[in-house]
Motif scaffolding. Structure first.
Motif, PDB file in Angstrom:
ATOM      1  N   ASN A 191       0.832  -1.192   0.000  1.00 27.37           N
ATOM      2  CA  ASN A 191       0.000   0.000   0.000  1.00 27.37           C
ATOM      3  C   ASN A 191       0.876   1.254   0.000  1.00 27.37           C
ATOM      4  OD1 ASN A 191       0.060   1.306   2.899  1.00 27.37           O
ATOM      5  ND2 ASN A 191      -0.066  -0.899   3.238  1.00 27.37           N
ATOM      6  N   GLU A 192       0.335   2.332  -0.548  1.00 22.66           N
ATOM      7  CA  GLU A 192       1.127   3.534  -0.773  1.00 22.66           C
ATOM      8  C   GLU A 192       1.619   4.162   0.525  1.00 22.66           C
ATOM      9  OE1 GLU A 192      -1.040   6.703  -2.627  1.00 22.66           O
ATOM     10  OE2 GLU A 192      -2.935   6.095  -1.726  1.00 22.66           O
ATOM     11  N   PHE A 193       0.826   4.086   1.603  1.00 19.19           N
ATOM     12  CA  PHE A 193       1.262   4.624   2.887  1.00 19.19           C
ATOM     13  C   PHE A 193       2.601   4.017   3.296  1.00 19.19           C
ATOM     14  CE2 PHE A 193      -3.217   5.807   3.971  1.00 19.19           C
ATOM     15  CZ  PHE A 193      -2.972   7.077   4.438  1.00 19.19           C
ATOM     16  N   GLN A 194       2.624   2.688   3.389  1.00 20.34           N
ATOM     17  CA  GLN A 194       3.793   2.014   3.932  1.00 20.34           C
ATOM     18  C   GLN A 194       4.951   1.974   2.946  1.00 20.34           C
ATOM     19  OE1 GLN A 194       1.698  -1.591   5.244  1.00 20.34           O
ATOM     20  NE2 GLN A 194       1.998  -0.938   7.347  1.00 20.34           N
ATOM     21  N   GLY A 195       4.644   1.923   1.642  1.00 24.12           N
ATOM     22  CA  GLY A 195       5.708   1.934   0.655  1.00 24.12           C
ATOM     23  C   GLY A 195       6.485   3.237   0.655  1.00 24.12           C
ATOM     24  N   VAL A 196       5.775   4.370   0.612  1.00 21.58           N
ATOM     25  CA  VAL A 196       6.445   5.673   0.616  1.00 21.58           C
ATOM     26  C   VAL A 196       7.137   5.903   1.953  1.00 21.58           C
ATOM     27  CG1 VAL A 196       6.055   8.157   0.513  1.00 21.58           C
ATOM     28  CG2 VAL A 196       4.930   6.652  -1.131  1.00 21.58           C
ATOM     29  N   GLN A 197       6.492   5.496   3.033  1.00 22.70           N
ATOM     30  CA  GLN A 197       7.096   5.648   4.358  1.00 22.70           C
ATOM     31  C   GLN A 197       8.438   4.931   4.434  1.00 22.70           C
ATOM     32  OE1 GLN A 197       4.771   5.669   8.358  1.00 22.70           O
ATOM     33  NE2 GLN A 197       5.259   3.544   7.955  1.00 22.70           N
ATOM     34  N   HIS A 198       8.494   3.696   3.871  1.00 23.38           N
ATOM     35  CA  HIS A 198       9.754   2.956   3.909  1.00 23.38           C
ATOM     36  C   HIS A 198      10.799   3.606   3.004  1.00 23.38           C
ATOM     37  CE1 HIS A 198      12.288  -0.542   4.691  1.00 23.38           C
ATOM     38  NE2 HIS A 198      12.680  -0.415   3.432  1.00 23.38           N
ATOM     39  N   MET A 199      10.398   4.134   1.861  1.00 24.83           N
ATOM     40  CA  MET A 199      11.347   4.817   0.982  1.00 24.83           C
ATOM     41  C   MET A 199      12.075   5.931   1.727  1.00 24.83           C
ATOM     42  SD  MET A 199       9.162   5.207  -2.561  1.00 24.83           S
ATOM     43  CE  MET A 199      10.142   6.647  -3.008  1.00 24.83           C
ATOM     44  N   PHE A 200      11.332   6.736   2.465  1.00 23.98           N
ATOM     45  CA  PHE A 200      11.939   7.843   3.209  1.00 23.98           C
ATOM     46  C   PHE A 200      12.803   7.325   4.345  1.00 23.98           C
ATOM     47  CE2 PHE A 200       9.027  10.395   0.848  1.00 23.98           C
ATOM     48  CZ  PHE A 200       9.525  11.689   0.892  1.00 23.98           C
ATOM     49  N   ALA A 201      12.298   6.342   5.097  1.00 20.74           N
ATOM     50  CA  ALA A 201      13.025   5.835   6.260  1.00 20.74           C
ATOM     51  C   ALA A 201      14.329   5.168   5.858  1.00 20.74           C
ATOM     52  CB  ALA A 201      12.150   4.853   7.038  1.00 20.74           C
ATOM     53  N   ALA A 202      14.346   4.502   4.699  1.00 17.06           N
ATOM     54  CA  ALA A 202      15.529   3.767   4.252  1.00 17.06           C
ATOM     55  C   ALA A 202      16.430   4.583   3.336  1.00 17.06           C
ATOM     56  CB  ALA A 202      15.095   2.476   3.542  1.00 17.06           C
ATOM     57  N   GLY A 203      16.084   5.852   3.105  1.00 20.61           N
ATOM     58  CA  GLY A 203      16.901   6.691   2.237  1.00 20.61           C
ATOM     59  C   GLY A 203      16.878   6.264   0.785  1.00 20.61           C
ATOM     60  N   GLU A 206      15.707   8.502  -3.935  1.00 21.87           N
ATOM     61  CA  GLU A 206      16.344   8.735  -5.232  1.00 21.87           C
ATOM     62  C   GLU A 206      16.532   7.441  -6.014  1.00 21.87           C
ATOM     63  OE1 GLU A 206      16.937  11.767  -6.357  1.00 21.87           O
ATOM     64  OE2 GLU A 206      16.127  12.581  -4.480  1.00 21.87           O
ATOM     65  N   LYS A 207      16.307   6.311  -5.357  1.00 22.14           N
ATOM     66  CA  LYS A 207      16.586   5.014  -5.985  1.00 22.14           C
ATOM     67  C   LYS A 207      15.341   4.199  -6.310  1.00 22.14           C
ATOM     68  CE  LYS A 207      21.049   4.618  -3.606  1.00 22.14           C
ATOM     69  NZ  LYS A 207      21.868   3.791  -2.669  1.00 22.14           N
ATOM     70  N   VAL A 208      14.215   4.550  -5.676  1.00 18.13           N
ATOM     71  CA  VAL A 208      12.971   3.803  -5.855  1.00 18.13           C
ATOM     72  C   VAL A 208      11.856   4.787  -6.168  1.00 18.13           C
ATOM     73  CG1 VAL A 208      11.251   2.349  -4.719  1.00 18.13           C
ATOM     74  CG2 VAL A 208      13.684   1.938  -4.320  1.00 18.13           C
ATOM     75  N   TYR A 262       1.280  11.717   9.409  1.00 22.26           N
ATOM     76  CA  TYR A 262       2.048  10.932   8.440  1.00 22.26           C
ATOM     77  C   TYR A 262       2.955  11.839   7.599  1.00 22.26           C
ATOM     78  CZ  TYR A 262       2.810   8.054   4.231  1.00 22.26           C
ATOM     79  OH  TYR A 262       3.364   7.375   3.172  1.00 22.26           O
ATOM     80  N   TRP A 263       2.395  12.910   7.063  1.00 26.20           N
ATOM     81  CA  TRP A 263       3.189  13.809   6.224  1.00 26.20           C
ATOM     82  C   TRP A 263       4.280  14.518   7.025  1.00 26.20           C
ATOM     83  CZ3 TRP A 263       3.463  13.295   1.297  1.00 26.20           C
ATOM     84  CH2 TRP A 263       2.363  12.807   0.583  1.00 26.20           C
ATOM     85  N   GLU A 264       3.972  14.883   8.259  1.00 26.46           N
ATOM     86  CA  GLU A 264       4.970  15.530   9.097  1.00 26.46           C
ATOM     87  C   GLU A 264       6.143  14.580   9.373  1.00 26.46           C
ATOM     88  OE1 GLU A 264       5.376  18.644  10.181  1.00 26.46           O
ATOM     89  OE2 GLU A 264       3.693  19.120   8.844  1.00 26.46           O
ATOM     90  N   ARG A 265       5.844  13.328   9.598  1.00 26.61           N
ATOM     91  CA  ARG A 265       6.914  12.344   9.875  1.00 26.61           C
ATOM     92  C   ARG A 265       7.762  12.076   8.633  1.00 26.61           C
ATOM     93  NH1 ARG A 265       5.474   7.933  14.515  1.00 26.61           N
ATOM     94  NH2 ARG A 265       4.691   9.422  16.061  1.00 26.61           N
ATOM     95  N   LEU A 266       7.129  12.146   7.456  1.00 27.89           N
ATOM     96  CA  LEU A 266       7.913  11.971   6.241  1.00 27.89           C
ATOM     97  C   LEU A 266       8.908  13.121   6.072  1.00 27.89           C
ATOM     98  CD1 LEU A 266       5.452  10.695   3.475  1.00 27.89           C
ATOM     99  CD2 LEU A 266       7.101   9.383   4.801  1.00 27.89           C
ATOM    100  N   LYS A 267       8.514  14.296   6.467  1.00 26.39           N
ATOM    101  CA  LYS A 267       9.397  15.466   6.343  1.00 26.39           C
ATOM    102  C   LYS A 267      10.563  15.393   7.317  1.00 26.39           C
ATOM    103  CE  LYS A 267       5.551  18.502   5.011  1.00 26.39           C
ATOM    104  NZ  LYS A 267       4.711  19.651   5.444  1.00 26.39           N
ATOM    105  N   GLY A 268      10.437  14.525   8.328  1.00 26.51           N
ATOM    106  CA  GLY A 268      11.524  14.358   9.275  1.00 26.51           C
ATOM    107  C   GLY A 268      11.480  15.325  10.415  1.00 26.51           C
TER     108      GLY A 268
END
Length: 268
Positions: A191-203, A206-208, A262-268
């Protein structure tokens, strides 16, 4: 990119209450942020919606929520009535799999609590076309095992019997993305929530990249054993409470607030 956006706030936050003298026992996972997570405000979007719906139901009863890290044990625990209800479960394509899928034959599902979009996450450097389902022939997808991976539209049932599509199922989402970056799978389906969340958390931003065409839309539910002696009454009460949340605007407020977090946490 993610298409979810906050909806207008309508009502003040609904309080979530847990009782040591609970009449209804619920089971969920602690590691499915932002849906259910011990370290997320109100223990996650889904957790707060479930608690609020039970509180808004006719003749509400106290309830408790137990965290169970191993999702694979949930079906047995609910079927045996060790716990009354579990969440969040995706409902499989029962019109396709009901004959041999215990998830269809052994459980009752609530009305949809949340609908999520399942996307394919691919390596940014790859040329991955997904204009129609036939484009996935010969591909290998990765879908982490657990409650949010059930196929809602019979997609796997359509492809797997013909060996046209291969699916790998490691225990965690992180393992799926590791396989993707190692070139051992072509895409991660989540799902898009967890997929995008993992992209940000794992850095991996730029690769996915997530493909714009959804693989499916999946509804998430509360479930109860179809042999539970109070199953019909408990599910009726939950569905009535959920409908009341939507009618009063409390549902929209809860969803809006958690999406903002969710969006605030993605921003770091």
């Amino acid at each position: 990119m993610i298409r979810l956006r906050p909806v207008p706030c309508i009502l003040a936050a609904t309080m979530v209450a847990f009782s040591a003298q609970a009449d209804i026992s619920l089971l969920t996972r602690p590691d499915n942020a932002p849906f259910t997570a011990a370290n997320w405000p109100e223990q996650g979007i889904f957790t707060e919606l479930v608690s609020a719906a039970l509180a808004a139901s006719p003749a509400p009863e106290p309830h408790s929520i137990t965290w169970q890290g191993n999702w694979s044990s949930q079906p047995h625990l609910i079927k045996s009535k060790a716990y009354d209800m579990a969440f969040p479960w995706g409902q499989p394509g029962c019109e396709v799999t009901a004959a041999d899928d215990a998830r269809c034959t052994d459980f009752h599902y609530s009305e949809p609590v949340i609908d999520v979009v399942i996307l394919l996450f691919v390596r940014a450097e790859d040329e991955f076309e997904f204009d129609q389902n036939a484009d996935l022939a010969g591909r290998t997808l990765c879908r982490p095992s657990g409650s949010l991976t059930h196929d809602p539209n019979g997609f796997e049932a359509q492809w797997l019997p013909n060996d046209a599509l291969k699916v790998r199922r490691p225990e965690t989402l992180g393992a799926c993305f590791d396989l993707l970056m190692a070139g051992r799978v072509d895409a991660v389906a989540v799902n898009e929530f967890q997929g995008v969340q993992h992209m940000f958390a794992a850095g991996l931003t730029e690769k996915v990249v997530p493909l714009t065409r959804p693989l499916a839309t999946q509804s998430l539910h509360v479930v109860i054993s179809n042999t539970h002696w109070r199953g019909t009454a408990l599910m009726y009460r939950f569905n009535a409470g959920l409908a009341k949340l939507k009618q009063t605007g409390a549902y929209a407020e809860i969803l809006s607030r958690h999406i903002a977090i969710y969006w605030e946490r993605l921003k770091g």
